[in-house]
Design an enzyme around this catalytic site. Structure first.
Site, short mmCIF file in Angstrom:
data_model
loop_
_atom_site.label_atom_id
_atom_site.label_comp_id
_atom_site.label_asym_id
_atom_site.label_seq_id
_atom_site.Cartn_x
_atom_site.Cartn_y
_atom_site.Cartn_z
N LYS A 1 -17.40 -1.41 5.71
CA LYS A 1 -17.78 -2.23 4.80
C LYS A 1 -19.44 -2.09 4.39
O LYS A 1 -19.77 -2.28 3.32
CB LYS A 1 -17.40 -3.79 5.06
CG LYS A 1 -17.95 -4.68 4.00
CD LYS A 1 -16.97 -6.07 4.37
CE LYS A 1 -17.21 -7.02 3.26
NZ LYS A 1 -16.35 -8.27 3.39
N PHE B 1 -11.67 -7.43 14.03
CA PHE B 1 -10.51 -8.03 13.18
C PHE B 1 -10.14 -6.95 12.14
O PHE B 1 -11.09 -6.31 11.42
CB PHE B 1 -10.89 -9.29 12.53
CG PHE B 1 -9.58 -9.94 11.43
CD1 PHE B 1 -8.57 -10.15 11.93
CD2 PHE B 1 -10.14 -9.90 10.12
CE1 PHE B 1 -7.79 -10.63 11.07
CE2 PHE B 1 -9.12 -10.36 9.13
CZ PHE B 1 -7.86 -10.57 9.79
N GLN B 2 -8.92 -6.69 12.04
CA GLN B 2 -8.53 -5.60 11.14
C GLN B 2 -9.00 -4.20 11.25
O GLN B 2 -9.33 -3.59 10.21
CB GLN B 2 -8.53 -6.06 9.41
CG GLN B 2 -7.65 -7.09 9.38
CD GLN B 2 -7.40 -7.52 7.87
OE1 GLN B 2 -8.30 -7.20 6.97
NE2 GLN B 2 -6.14 -7.94 7.45
N GLU C 1 0.89 -1.20 0.11
CA GLU C 1 0.13 0.05 -0.02
C GLU C 1 0.85 1.23 0.02
O GLU C 1 0.46 2.29 -0.54
CB GLU C 1 -0.92 0.11 0.87
CG GLU C 1 -1.91 -1.05 1.02
CD GLU C 1 -1.75 -2.40 1.55
OE1 GLU C 1 -0.67 -2.66 1.79
OE2 GLU C 1 -2.65 -3.33 1.63
N MET D 1 23.99 9.37 2.96
CA MET D 1 23.97 10.63 3.57
C MET D 1 24.19 10.86 4.82
O MET D 1 24.93 11.46 5.46
CB MET D 1 22.50 11.14 3.12
CG MET D 1 22.08 12.55 3.68
SD MET D 1 23.39 13.71 2.86
CE MET D 1 22.36 14.19 1.68
C1 LIG Z 1 12.17 5.94 5.49
C2 LIG Z 1 13.53 6.45 5.85
N1 LIG Z 1 14.20 6.07 6.93
C3 LIG Z 1 15.36 6.62 7.31
C4 LIG Z 1 15.88 7.66 6.53
C5 LIG Z 1 17.26 8.50 7.18
N2 LIG Z 1 18.17 8.58 6.02
C6 LIG Z 1 18.06 9.76 5.28
S1 LIG Z 1 19.25 9.42 3.97
C7 LIG Z 1 19.52 8.19 4.28
C8 LIG Z 1 20.54 7.05 3.60
C9 LIG Z 1 19.82 6.83 2.09
O1 LIG Z 1 20.91 5.87 1.78
P1 LIG Z 1 20.36 5.46 0.23
O2 LIG Z 1 19.28 5.05 -0.13
O3 LIG Z 1 21.74 4.29 -0.20
O4 LIG Z 1 21.27 6.69 -0.56
P2 LIG Z 1 22.63 7.56 -0.60
O5 LIG Z 1 22.58 8.62 0.55
O6 LIG Z 1 23.87 6.64 -0.18
O7 LIG Z 1 22.39 8.10 -1.94
C10 LIG Z 1 18.90 7.48 5.50
C11 LIG Z 1 18.85 6.41 6.18
C12 LIG Z 1 15.10 8.47 5.89
N3 LIG Z 1 15.04 9.50 5.09
N4 LIG Z 1 13.84 7.70 5.43
#
Ligand SMILES: Cc1ncc(C[n+]2csc(CCOP(=O)(O)OP(=O)(O)O)c2C)c(N)n1
Ligand SMILES: [Mg+2]
Lengths: 561, 165
Positions: A159, A109-110, A47, A469
Site C-alpha cells: 500500500k 491484517f489481510q 475476485e 460428468m
Molecule cells: C471447481 C471444480 N470442482 C470440481 C470439478 C469436478 N467436476 C468436473 S465436471 C463436474 C460436474 C459438473 O456438473 P454441471 O456443472 O452440472 O455440468 P454437467 O456435467 O452436468 O453438464 C465436476 C464436479 C471441477 N471440474 N471444477
C-alpha cells in the site's frame, strides 16, 4: 508522480481499456487514482469472477486482460482464475495490493504471500517494494504476458508503494535478459518437415490453442487445403480451423470423434501444431499413434518431447514457422487416405437424434439449435462438464476466438464470468454461455455484473440435476453408485435470474427449444434459460482414461475396434 | 543417472524458491544444491546435482530456462568438468586415536581445523568418491556430525561464467 498514478498511466500507455476488479483496503490508493482516470472498471461480485472475466476478455479479443484486487483474501480469491489462465496460456496482468512494506512478514491484517502462492501458476510475478521500479515492472509484465507463450503475470504492490513518489519513465516492450523467446523456426528443421510431409501417405494435422494464440489460422488453412491433409483439433484448438470444412475430422481425444481418433492412430505422419499432448487427448501414452512420425511445432521448447517423443521438433512462432513451411511445401499424395478418413466420418457420425416434439430435451439438440440461431457467429463460453463436451462436439466453431472454455484446468464456474469478459470486449456481438446446473452456481453472483453493466449475455443452463460428468463416470466406472452427484435442492433458476434483474426462461420439452432460444435472442439484456434436459444423457463417444484412442466406447456401452 | 547442472540466475528475491519449487512441483529430486555469487555483480551460480534419465534432465533444463530469472543452464555432465565439494566432519577422538586419525586426514589432504578433549573437526575437499571414502574410514572412530556444501563445478576448458569468453 505517485505510485498509483504511475500504474494508471502505464495501463493507458498499454492501451488498456478496461480493468476487472474488486477494491479493498490495500488498493484504496490505486482505486483513487482510477477514479480520476478514463479507464473503465468492471466491478464483479467475487475476485474469481474478475479473473475469469479478464480471461474471457483476453481469449476473445487477443488483448491482455487486466485485474485489480486487494491484499489477502482478495488476492487468494484470484488463485483459481490465475491457474486457469496459466494452463491455457492466456495473457493477463493482475495487480494486487499488499500490506505496507514494514508489515510484510508479520502476519499483518489481510497479509498473504501472494507472490509465493502464485509462483507455480504464473508465467512470472513481482513484489514491488519501490515505486521507482513500477514503470519497468509494469512494462515487463505486459511484455511477458503477451509475448512468447502467453500467460498471467502478477504484480504485488504494498500500500505504501502506491503512495510513494517516483518518476514515470515507461519503455514499452522492454529488453529482459532472461527472456528470449524463439520466433523463427530452425530452417533446416522446417525443410526436414516439408520433406516428411511430401513423403507421407497418411498425414494428419493435429492443431491446438497455439494456432489461436499465434494468429496462424490462415497459414494453417492454406497448409491443410494445399496439401489436402485431414485435420483434427484439440479442445483448445476449436475455431482455429473452420469446423464445417470437409477436411475437418472433429475434435480429438477422450470425447473426440471416431474419425479424428482413428486418423491419429493410423497416421504415418502427425503435424502437431501448438498442442501439448495432454493426457485427455493422447489416451494411453504408450499406445498413441504407433505408426506416426511426429513433427511438433511450438513456441515453448519445454512442450516438445515432454509427453510424446518427437521426430522433427521445431521451436518457433506458429505463424512464422507455418509460413516458412508453406514456402517449401510439396503436397503429399493423400487421395486414398482422405477417402478412408471420410468413410470413418460417414460411418461414425456424432450421435444424431430424431427429435419428437414431446420428448425430453436432448442437450445435443439445444447446442445445434444455438448454432443454427447464431449462424455460428456467436462467442460461446462454456463451463466444465458434459455440456462443455456436447458444445465442443456439436457447435461447429468456424472462427478463432469464438470458443472460450477452461481446457487445462477444467474450472467449473469459468463460463459465466468469461462470457461477461467477452461481452465487454465485443459490444454488439452475440455472446452465449453454455453452463451446467452445477457450475453455474459456482459464480452465479456474476449475474448482477451482467445486469449492472448491461452485458447482454445469453446463458443456457443444461440442467440435468446432476454433476453430470462425474455421474457419467460413476455410471461407467463405479457401477452406478452416484455418490454425492445429485444436485438435490437446486434453486428455481428462472426466479434466480429474475431476482438478479435478468430475464429467466425455461424449456422442458423438445418442442419448446427453438422458440425459447428465439425469445432469448430477442430479449434485451442478460437472459438465463433453464433447459431441463434428459437427466442421464451421457457424452459419447468416449475413450476411457488411459486407454488407447482406438478403444472407443460408443453409446450402448459397446467398445469398438 | 547422476547429473550436475550449472544454473546462472539473477540474484533477486525469491529466485531460490523459484528454482527449488520447480523441482518439487515437477517431481524431480535434488541431490544437492549450492549457491554463490559469480564475478558478475547481481548474478549467482547454482550448482545442482540431481538424479534422472536423459529425458527427465532435459525437461528440467527446459523448465529452468523458462524461469525469467534464469539466465543460462549448462549440463556439466556432458562436458569435461572439475567437481569439488567441501565436507566438515566432527569425529570422536581420544588421545590414543588422534594420531591414527591425523594420518588418515593427511592421506586425504584434509585439515584438522578444531580439536577438543574427545573430538576433532576435519575439513576435506574433493569429489564424491573421495569424501565418501574418508567418511567410511572415520566411521570406525565414530562420527558425531557431518556438514557438506554440496557440489560445485566448473568446466575444464570453457567457462560459462558471465560470458566473458
Ligand atoms: C471447481 C471444480 N470442482 C470440481 C470439478 C469436478 N467436476 C468436473 S465436471 C463436474 C460436474 C459438473 O456438473 P454441471 O456443472 O452440472 O455440468 P454437467 O456435467 O452436468 O453438464 C465436476 C464436479 C471441477 N471440474 N471444477
Ligand atoms: Mg449438471
Amino acid at each position: 508522480m505517485k505510485g498509483s498514478q504511475i500504474i494508471i498511466t502505464a495501463l493507458e500507455q498499454e492501451n488498456v481499456e478496461v480493468v476487472f476488479g474488486y477494491p479493498g483496503g490495500a488498493v484504496l490508493p490505486l482505486y483513487d487514482a482510477l477514479y480520476h482516470s478514463k479507464l473503465r472498471h468492471i466491478l464483479t461480485r467475487h475476485e474469481q469472477g474478475a479473473a475469469h472475466a479478464a480471461d474471457g476478455y483476453a481469449r476473445s479479443s487477443g488483448k491482455p486482460g487486466v485485474v485489480f484486487a486487494t491484499s489477502g483474501p482478495g488476492a487468494t480469491n484470484l488463485v483459481t482464475g490465475i491457474a486457469n489462465a496459466q494452463m491455457d496460456s492466456v495473457p493477463m496482468v493482475l495487480i494486487t495490493g499488499q500490506v505496507v512494506t514494514r508489515l510484510i512478514g508479520t502476519d499483518a491484517f489481510q497479509e498473504a504471500d501472494i507472490t509465493g502462492i502464485t509462483l507455480p501458476i504464473t508465467k512470472h510475478n513481482y513484489l514491488v517494494k519501490n515505486a521507482g521500479d513500477l514503470s519497468r515492472v509494469i512494462a515487463e509484465a505486459f511484455h511477458l504476458a503477451t509475448t512468447g507463450r502467453p500467460g498471467p503475470v502478477l504484480i504485488d504492490i504494498p500500500k505504501d508503494v502506491f503512495e510513494q513518489e517516483a518518476e514515470f519513465s515507461y519503455q514499452k516492450t522492454p529488453d529482459i535478459t532472461g527472456y528470449k523467446p524463439t520466433y523463427e523456426g530452425h530452417q533446416g528443421q522446417v525443410s526436414r518437415a516439408a520433406r516428411a510431409i511430401a513423403a507421407a501417405k497418411k498425414p494428419v494435422v493435429f492443431a491446438g490453442g497455439g494456432i489461436i494464440r499465434s494468429g496462424a489460422y490462415r497459414e494453417l488453412q492454406e497448409l491443410v487445403e494445399r496439401g489436402q491433409i485431414p485435420i483434427t483439433l484439440s479442445l483448445m484448438g476449436l475455431g482455429a480451423f473452420p469446423g464445417s470444412d470437409s477436411l475437418f475430422l472433429g475434435m480429438a481425444g477422450m470425447h473426440g470423434t471416431v474419425a479424428a481418433n482413428y486418423a491419429l492412430m493410423e497416421a504415418d505422419l502427425i503435424l502437431a501444431a501448438g498442442v501439448r499432448f495432454d493426457d485427455r487427448v493422447t489416451g494411453k501414452l504408450e499406445s498413441f499413434a504407433p505408426g506416426a512420425k511426429i513433427i511438433h511445432i511450438d513456441i515453448d521448447p519445454a512442450e516438445i518431447g515432454k509427453n510424446v517423443a518427437v521426430d522433427i521438433p521445431i521451436v518457433g512462432d506458429l505463424k512464422r514457422v507455418l509460413a516458412s513451411l508453406l514456402a517449401r511445401f510439396k503436397s503429399p499424395e493423400t487421395g486414398t487416405w482422405v477417402r478412408q478418413v471420410q468413410e470413418w466420418c460417414n460411418r461414425y457420425p456424432l450421435s444424431v437424434r430424431e427429435e419428437e416434439p414431446e420428448s425430453k430435451i436432448k442437450p445435443q439438440y439445444v447446442i445445434k439449435e444455438i448454432y443454427r440461431l447464431t449462424g455460428g457467429e456467436a462467442i460461446i463460453a462454456t463451463d466444465v462438464g458434459q455440456h462443455q463436451m456436447w458444445t465442443a462436439q456439436h457447435y461447429r466453431f468456424d472462427r478463432p476466438r469464438t470458443f472460450l472454455t477452461s481446457g487445462g484446468l477444467g474450472t467449473m464456474g469459468y463460463g459465466l464470468p468469461a462470457a461477461l469478459g467477452a461481452a465487454t470486449a465485443s459490444p454488439g456481438r452475440d455472446v452465449w454461455c453454455i453452463a451446467g446446473d452445477g457450475g453455474i452456481q459456482m459464480n452465479i453472483q456474476e449475474l448482477v455484473t451482467a445486469v449492472n453493466y448491461c452485458l447482454p449475455v445469453k446463458i443456457a443452463i443444461m440442467n440435468n440435476g446432476y454433476l453430470g460428468m462425474v455421474r457419467q463416470w460413476q455410471e461407467m466406472f463405479y457401477e452406478g453408485r452416484y455418490a454425492c452427484t445429485e444436485l438435490a435442492g437446486n434453486p428455481d433458476f428462472v426466479k434466480v435470474a429474475e431476482a438478479f434483474g435478468a430475464t429467466g426462461l425455461r424449456a422442458t420439452r423438445c418442442s419448446e427449444v427453438a422458440a425459447v432460444l428465439e425469445t432469448a435472442a430477442d430479449t434485451r439484456g442478460p437472459v438465463l434459460i433453464d433447459f431441463q434436459i434428459d437427466r442421464e444423457e451421457n457424452v459419447y463417444p468416449m475413450v476411457a482414461p488411459n486407454y488407447p484412442l482406438s478403444e472407443i466406447i460408443f453409446e450402448g456401452k459397446g467398445r469398438g475396434k | 543417472m547422476k547429473q550436475v547442472l550449472a544454473v546462472l540466475v539473477e540474484n533477486k528475491a525469491g529466485v531460490l524458491t523459484r528454482v527449488a519449487g520447480l523441482f518439487s512441483r515437477r517431481g524431480f529430486n535434488i541431490d544437492s544444491l549450492a549457491v554463490g555469487e559469480t564475478v558478475e555483480p547481481g548474478i549467482s551460480r547454482m550448482t545442482i546435482a540431481l538424479e534422472g534419465d536423459e529425458a527427465q534432465v532435459e525437461q528440467v533444463e527446459k523448465q529452468l530456462n523458462k524461469l525469467i530469472n534464469v539466465l543460462k543452464v549448462v549440463n556439466l555432465s556432458r562436458e569435461p568438468t572439475v567437481f569439488r565439494e567441501l565436507m566438515l566432519i566432527k569425529v570422536k577422538a581420544e588421545p590414543q586415536t588422534r594420531s591414527d586419525i591425523q594420518q588418515i586426514v593427511e592421506t586425504f589432504r584434509g585439515k584438522v581445523v578444531d580439536v577438543s578433549l574427545n573430538s576433532m573437526i576435519i575439513e576435506v575437499t574433493g569429489n564424491d568418491e573421495k569424501l565418501e571414502a574418508i567418511k567410511l574410514l572415520l566411521e570406525h572412530f565414530g562420527i558425531i556430525e557431518v556438514a557438506r556444501t554440496g557440489r560445485v563445478a566448473l568446466l575444464r576448458s570453457l567457462k560459462i561464467d558471465g560470458d566473458r569468453s
